[in-house]
Design an enzyme around this catalytic site. Sequence first.
Site, PDB file in Angstrom:
ATOM      1  N   ASN A 110       0.846  -1.198   0.000  1.00  0.00           N
ATOM      2  CA  ASN A 110       0.000   0.000   0.000  1.00  0.00           C
ATOM      3  C   ASN A 110       0.882   1.250   0.000  1.00  0.00           C
ATOM      4  O   ASN A 110       2.030   1.204   0.447  1.00  0.00           O
ATOM      5  CB  ASN A 110      -0.881   0.004   1.259  1.00  0.00           C
ATOM      6  CG  ASN A 110      -1.851   1.179   1.287  1.00  0.00           C
ATOM      7  OD1 ASN A 110      -2.442   1.541   0.271  1.00  0.00           O
ATOM      8  ND2 ASN A 110      -2.014   1.799   2.455  1.00  0.00           N
ATOM      9  N   HIS A 112       0.724   5.356   1.278  1.00  0.00           N
ATOM     10  CA  HIS A 112      -0.064   6.228   2.152  1.00  0.00           C
ATOM     11  C   HIS A 112       0.577   7.623   2.193  1.00  0.00           C
ATOM     12  O   HIS A 112       1.795   7.732   2.312  1.00  0.00           O
ATOM     13  CB  HIS A 112      -0.117   5.624   3.564  1.00  0.00           C
ATOM     14  CG  HIS A 112      -0.971   6.414   4.490  1.00  0.00           C
ATOM     15  ND1 HIS A 112      -2.352   6.354   4.454  1.00  0.00           N
ATOM     16  CD2 HIS A 112      -0.644   7.310   5.446  1.00  0.00           C
ATOM     17  CE1 HIS A 112      -2.838   7.183   5.358  1.00  0.00           C
ATOM     18  NE2 HIS A 112      -1.830   7.766   5.977  1.00  0.00           N
TER      19      HIS A 112
HETATM   20  C1  GRF Z   1      -2.680   8.578  -2.694  1.00  0.00           C
HETATM   21  O1  GRF Z   1      -2.366   9.775  -2.050  1.00  0.00           O
HETATM   22  C2  GRF Z   1      -2.311   7.391  -1.863  1.00  0.00           C
HETATM   23  O2  GRF Z   1      -1.219   7.632  -1.027  1.00  0.00           O
HETATM   24  C3  GRF Z   1      -3.545   7.162  -1.038  1.00  0.00           C
HETATM   25  O3  GRF Z   1      -4.607   7.459  -1.891  1.00  0.00           O
HETATM   26  C4  GRF Z   1      -4.192   8.412  -2.856  1.00  0.00           C
HETATM   27  C5  GRF Z   1      -4.557   7.877  -4.199  1.00  0.00           C
HETATM   28  O4  GRF Z   1      -4.358   8.827  -5.201  1.00  0.00           O
HETATM   29  N1  GRF Z   1      -3.587   5.817  -0.507  1.00  0.00           N
HETATM   30  P1  GRF Z   1      -4.563   8.437  -6.719  1.00  0.00           P
HETATM   31  O5  GRF Z   1      -5.981   7.886  -6.844  1.00  0.00           O
HETATM   32  O6  GRF Z   1      -3.542   7.402  -7.064  1.00  0.00           O
HETATM   33  O7  GRF Z   1      -4.392   9.690  -7.498  1.00  0.00           O
END
Ligand code: GRF
Length: 191
Positions: A110, A112
Amino acid sequence: MIEKTKIAVFASGSGSNFVAIEEACRNGELNAEIAVLITDKPEAYVAERARELNIPISVFSPKAYGSREKYEEAILQKLEEDQVEWLILAGYMRLIGHTLLDAFPSRIVNIHPSLLPSFPGKAAIEQAIEHGVKVTGVTVHLVDEGMDTGPILAQEAVRVVDGDVNQTAEAIHAVEHVLYKETLHRLFTNQ
Ligand code: GRF
């Protein structure tokens, strides 16, 4: 040539990380292939982007299943059909349950938007700004049953821009798009 690692990307949102990973697969920075995009939100922008990029999409709506087990069993069947080796979460807004954790031990990753263990959960960038921190960042980690709690694989600091959520989010996304593919490359090549 070494065989490509088969991955499934899980996403519920806009999909900029999905696009960055897809591009890295296409240009060879990542010796991997996205077998399928798994989404719980067919209306999300990520689905449109996958269609444009000709990546197969599988929609699983949790409401259609009686329990998280049943929901994940249906996903697992699809992943097995596609011989997927790693699950890559990129803005997937659900906790992963035991069905998938047991089927992919230490093979679910994942990303974050904070320096974990600070600011887990939703709206991590807003949480950081409300807290008044001057530096936040990005974490890539293995997934366990908790909310953003698994072993950390990589982190990078990002400065908070003028206490502003949008500008900071932009800076964080730019870091995410590089850090995720680099970390996955290391993982897939056992480095
Ligand atoms: C990202 O900031 C990621 O860290 C978090 O959700 C967001 C997803 O952004 N888990 P995207 O949909 O890839 O633009």
